[in-house]
Design a protein around this motif. Structure first.
Motif, PDB file in Angstrom:
ATOM      1  N   LEU A  98       0.944  -1.113   0.096  1.00  0.00           N
ATOM      2  CA  LEU A  98       0.080   0.092  -0.061  1.00  0.00           C
ATOM      3  C   LEU A  98       0.922   1.388   0.134  1.00  0.00           C
ATOM      4  CD1 LEU A  98      -2.848  -0.882   2.334  1.00  0.00           C
ATOM      5  CD2 LEU A  98      -3.042  -0.745  -0.170  1.00  0.00           C
ATOM      6  N   ILE A  99       2.102   1.263   0.659  1.00  0.00           N
ATOM      7  CA  ILE A  99       2.986   2.327   0.766  1.00  0.00           C
ATOM      8  C   ILE A  99       3.581   2.524  -0.928  1.00  0.00           C
ATOM      9  CG2 ILE A  99       5.137   3.138   1.085  1.00  0.00           C
ATOM     10  CD1 ILE A  99       4.777   1.917   4.153  1.00  0.00           C
ATOM     11  N   THR A 100       3.721   1.521  -1.418  1.00  0.00           N
ATOM     12  CA  THR A 100       4.179   1.726  -2.810  1.00  0.00           C
ATOM     13  C   THR A 100       3.033   1.962  -3.745  1.00  0.00           C
ATOM     14  OG1 THR A 100       5.847   0.138  -2.629  1.00  0.00           O
ATOM     15  CG2 THR A 100       5.003   0.471  -4.814  1.00  0.00           C
ATOM     16  N   PHE A 101       1.834   1.723  -3.496  1.00  0.00           N
ATOM     17  CA  PHE A 101       0.648   1.713  -4.211  1.00  0.00           C
ATOM     18  C   PHE A 101       0.384   3.625  -4.136  1.00  0.00           C
ATOM     19  CE2 PHE A 101      -3.706   3.221  -4.385  1.00  0.00           C
ATOM     20  CZ  PHE A 101      -4.400   2.522  -5.711  1.00  0.00           C
ATOM     21  N   ARG A 102       0.649   3.899  -2.839  1.00  0.00           N
ATOM     22  CA  ARG A 102       0.484   5.367  -2.442  1.00  0.00           C
ATOM     23  C   ARG A 102       1.540   6.392  -3.337  1.00  0.00           C
ATOM     24  NH1 ARG A 102      -0.349  10.075  -1.554  1.00  0.00           N
ATOM     25  NH2 ARG A 102      -1.216  10.854   0.341  1.00  0.00           N
ATOM     26  N   THR A 103       3.038   6.023  -3.053  1.00  0.00           N
ATOM     27  CA  THR A 103       3.961   6.629  -3.570  1.00  0.00           C
ATOM     28  C   THR A 103       4.200   6.777  -4.955  1.00  0.00           C
ATOM     29  OG1 THR A 103       5.611   5.163  -3.122  1.00  0.00           O
ATOM     30  CG2 THR A 103       5.115   6.554  -1.272  1.00  0.00           C
ATOM     31  N   ASP A 104       3.909   5.665  -5.616  1.00  0.00           N
ATOM     32  CA  ASP A 104       4.179   5.562  -7.155  1.00  0.00           C
ATOM     33  C   ASP A 104       3.118   6.197  -7.661  1.00  0.00           C
ATOM     34  OD1 ASP A 104       5.843   4.823  -9.120  1.00  0.00           O
ATOM     35  OD2 ASP A 104       4.638   2.846  -9.428  1.00  0.00           O
ATOM     36  N   LEU A 105       1.808   5.941  -7.066  1.00  0.00           N
ATOM     37  CA  LEU A 105       0.529   6.753  -7.993  1.00  0.00           C
ATOM     38  C   LEU A 105       0.705   8.293  -7.896  1.00  0.00           C
ATOM     39  CD1 LEU A 105      -2.018   5.744  -9.323  1.00  0.00           C
ATOM     40  CD2 LEU A 105      -3.077   5.998  -7.169  1.00  0.00           C
ATOM     41  N   GLU A 106       1.211   8.609  -6.643  1.00  0.00           N
ATOM     42  CA  GLU A 106       1.593  10.164  -6.572  1.00  0.00           C
ATOM     43  C   GLU A 106       2.639  10.688  -7.349  1.00  0.00           C
ATOM     44  OE1 GLU A 106       1.214  13.553  -3.052  1.00  0.00           O
ATOM     45  OE2 GLU A 106       1.131  11.212  -2.607  1.00  0.00           O
ATOM     46  N   GLU A 107       3.752   9.995  -7.227  1.00  0.00           N
ATOM     47  CA  GLU A 107       5.163  10.647  -7.445  1.00  0.00           C
ATOM     48  C   GLU A 107       5.688  10.000  -8.468  1.00  0.00           C
ATOM     49  OE1 GLU A 107       5.953  13.629  -7.082  1.00  0.00           O
ATOM     50  OE2 GLU A 107       4.782  14.319  -5.637  1.00  0.00           O
ATOM     51  N   MET A 108       5.260   8.628  -8.927  1.00  0.00           N
ATOM     52  CA  MET A 108       5.951   7.730  -9.776  1.00  0.00           C
ATOM     53  C   MET A 108       7.294   7.202  -9.022  1.00  0.00           C
ATOM     54  SD  MET A 108       4.774   8.574 -13.641  1.00  0.00           S
ATOM     55  CE  MET A 108       5.323   6.994 -14.246  1.00  0.00           C
ATOM     56  N   PHE A 109       7.383   7.103  -7.672  1.00  0.00           N
ATOM     57  CA  PHE A 109       8.620   6.627  -7.035  1.00  0.00           C
ATOM     58  C   PHE A 109       8.351   5.504  -6.125  1.00  0.00           C
ATOM     59  CE2 PHE A 109      12.159   7.121  -4.436  1.00  0.00           C
ATOM     60  CZ  PHE A 109      13.326   7.448  -5.016  1.00  0.00           C
ATOM     61  N   ILE A 110       9.274   4.453  -6.081  1.00  0.00           N
ATOM     62  CA  ILE A 110       9.079   3.389  -5.124  1.00  0.00           C
ATOM     63  C   ILE A 110      10.344   3.330  -4.458  1.00  0.00           C
ATOM     64  CG2 ILE A 110       8.861   0.930  -4.816  1.00  0.00           C
ATOM     65  CD1 ILE A 110       7.840   0.783  -7.774  1.00  0.00           C
ATOM     66  N   PHE A 111      10.185   3.302  -3.001  1.00  0.00           N
ATOM     67  CA  PHE A 111      10.992   3.435  -2.136  1.00  0.00           C
ATOM     68  C   PHE A 111      11.522   2.228  -1.560  1.00  0.00           C
ATOM     69  CE2 PHE A 111       9.101   7.596  -1.387  1.00  0.00           C
ATOM     70  CZ  PHE A 111      10.123   8.477  -1.425  1.00  0.00           C
ATOM     71  N   ARG A 112      12.885   1.993  -1.532  1.00  0.00           N
ATOM     72  CA  ARG A 112      13.646   0.895  -1.208  1.00  0.00           C
ATOM     73  C   ARG A 112      13.187   0.259   0.278  1.00  0.00           C
ATOM     74  NH1 ARG A 112      19.630   1.335  -3.719  1.00  0.00           N
ATOM     75  NH2 ARG A 112      18.857   0.693  -6.027  1.00  0.00           N
ATOM     76  N   PHE A 113      12.405   1.052   1.075  1.00  0.00           N
ATOM     77  CA  PHE A 113      12.162   0.775   2.384  1.00  0.00           C
ATOM     78  C   PHE A 113      10.802  -0.399   2.068  1.00  0.00           C
ATOM     79  CE2 PHE A 113      13.859   4.619   3.484  1.00  0.00           C
ATOM     80  CZ  PHE A 113      14.678   4.338   4.382  1.00  0.00           C
ATOM     81  N   SER A 114      10.203  -0.009   1.102  1.00  0.00           N
ATOM     82  CA  SER A 114       8.875  -0.995   0.725  1.00  0.00           C
ATOM     83  C   SER A 114       9.143  -1.984  -0.238  1.00  0.00           C
ATOM     84  CB  SER A 114       7.687  -0.245   0.520  1.00  0.00           C
ATOM     85  OG  SER A 114       8.150   0.676  -0.630  1.00  0.00           O
ATOM     86  N   SER A 115      10.537  -1.991  -0.800  1.00  0.00           N
ATOM     87  CA  SER A 115      10.910  -3.020  -1.545  1.00  0.00           C
ATOM     88  C   SER A 115      12.047  -3.714  -1.305  1.00  0.00           C
ATOM     89  CB  SER A 115      10.880  -2.412  -3.159  1.00  0.00           C
ATOM     90  OG  SER A 115      11.835  -1.421  -3.136  1.00  0.00           O
ATOM     91  N   LEU A 116      13.237  -3.453  -1.985  1.00  0.00           N
ATOM     92  CA  LEU A 116      14.374  -4.171  -1.799  1.00  0.00           C
ATOM     93  C   LEU A 116      14.879  -4.490  -0.755  1.00  0.00           C
ATOM     94  CD1 LEU A 116      16.868  -4.951  -3.740  1.00  0.00           C
ATOM     95  CD2 LEU A 116      17.756  -3.027  -3.270  1.00  0.00           C
ATOM     96  N   TYR A 117      14.685  -3.477   0.576  1.00  0.00           N
ATOM     97  CA  TYR A 117      14.970  -3.699   1.649  1.00  0.00           C
ATOM     98  C   TYR A 117      14.204  -4.880   2.663  1.00  0.00           C
ATOM     99  CZ  TYR A 117      17.897   0.688   1.270  1.00  0.00           C
ATOM    100  OH  TYR A 117      18.623   1.614   0.881  1.00  0.00           O
ATOM    101  N   LEU A 118      13.057  -5.322   2.079  1.00  0.00           N
ATOM    102  CA  LEU A 118      12.330  -6.475   2.756  1.00  0.00           C
ATOM    103  C   LEU A 118      12.571  -7.515   2.055  1.00  0.00           C
ATOM    104  CD1 LEU A 118       8.824  -4.611   2.896  1.00  0.00           C
ATOM    105  CD2 LEU A 118      10.278  -5.404   4.735  1.00  0.00           C
TER     106      LEU A 118
END
Length: 249
Positions: free
Chosen positions: A117-137
Motif C-alpha cells: 500500500l505504501i508503494t501504491f500510494r507513492t508510485d501513484l502520486e510521484e511515480m517513485f518506489i522507495f526501497r524501504f517497501s521493496s528491496l530492503y524487505l
C-alpha cells in the motif's frame, strides 16, 4: 466473528491505513517518519487530532485542509477505506477469532500489505518506489522463510526474489532493444523481487501478469480519453494490486 468485532477490526484498519498514508507522505517529502504532530502538505501547519480522523475529517472539511483550506488529495480517503478493507479481510481470512486475535502469519501478511500500500500510494502520486517497501524487505522475507514463518522454503523465497528481478529485467531489455525506450524501471524490478521473496515465483509471475493486463487496459483507456499516445502510467500500483490478489488466493 460478531458484527461488533468486525466493526472494531475495520476501525483498526482505518487507523492502520492512516499510518500508511502518513508514512508515504513523509517519505515523499523527506521528513522524519515519526514526526509528531502531522503537518499540512501545503501550509506545513501542525494538525490537530480532529484534522486526521480517517475519512471523517476529509468529509467534514470538504476535502480541504482546515488551517489553509487547500485541497487534499483524494488518495487519502481512498487509501484509508481500501486499506481498512484489506486489514479486515486479512484478519477474517486468517482465521482469527476470540481465542486467537493475532498470529505470526497475520503479522507478516500485514507487513507485506503495508509495503504494497505504501508503494501504491507513492508510485501513484510521484511515480517513485522507495526501497524501504521493496528491496530492503527481500532479506527480511528470506530470513522469515528460513525460520519457517512463511509458507515458502528458504530456496523458494530466494528463487522468487531472483526471478522477480530477472524476468522483468529481461523483458525490459527486450523492449528497449525494440523500441529504444525503457520498459520498466529499477524500482519496479526491486518491488517484484520483494513480492517474489514473500509469495514465491509462481504467485509473483501471476501478480506480474495481472498487473500487466490491468495496466495495459487502464493505459489504453487513459490514452484514448486524453488523446495522448505517449502517456506514462506508474506500474507499481498495478503490481501492488496484483500481489494483493495473490495474497488472498
Amino acid at each position: 466473528m460478531s458484527v461488533g468485532l468486525i466493526g472494531l477490526i475495520f476501525a483498526g484498519g482505518l487507523a492502520w491505513a492512516t499510518l500508511i498514508n502518513g508514512i508515504a507522505h513523509r517519505l515523499l517529502k523527506e521528513r522524519a517518519l515519526l514526526q509528531v504532530p502531522p503537518r499540512c502538505v501545503s501550509c506545513d501547519t501542525a494538525l490537530a487530532w480532529y484534522d486526521v480522523i480517517p475519512v471523517i475529517s476529509h468529509m467534514i472539511f470538504g476535502g480541504t485542509c482546515r488551517p489553509c483550506a487547500s485541497p487534499a488529495s483524494f488518495l487519502y480517503p481512498a487509501v484509508e477505506i481500501f486499506g481498512a478493507c484489506v486489514f479486515t479481510a486479512l484478519w477474517y481470512t486468517r482465521g482469527c477469532d476470540y481465542g486467537q486475535l493475532w498470529s505470526c502469519k497475520l503479522s507478516l501478511d500485514l507487513l507485506f500489505a503495508t509495503a504494497l500500500l505504501i508503494t501504491f500510494r507513492t508510485d501513484l502520486e510521484e511515480m517513485f518506489i522507495f526501497r524501504f517497501s521493496s528491496l530492503y524487505l527481500v532479506p527480511v522475507w528470506i530470513f522469515c522463510a528460513l525460520m519457517g514463518w512463511l509458507e515458502l522454503t528458504f530456496v523458494e523465497s530466494c528463487l522468487g526474489a531472483v526471478l522477480g528481478y530477472f524476468i522483468p529485467w529481461c523483458a525490459g531489455r527486450l523492449f528497449f532493444a525494440m523500441r529504444g525506450v525503457e520498459g520498466i524501471g529499477v524500482g519496479d524490478l526491486e518491488f517484484l523481487a520483494m513480492i517474489g521473496a514473500f509469495l514465491g515465483s509462481f504467485k509473483m509471475v501471476d501478480s506480474m501478469l495481472l498487473a500487466s493486463i490491468s495496466g495495459v487496459v487502464i493505459g489504453v483507456i487513459y490514452a484514448v480519453i486524453h488523446r495522448d499516445r505517449r502517456v506514462r502510467i506508474p506500474f507499481g500500483p498495478f503490481l501492488a494490486l496484483g500481489a494483493l490478489v495473490e495474497l488472498f488466493r
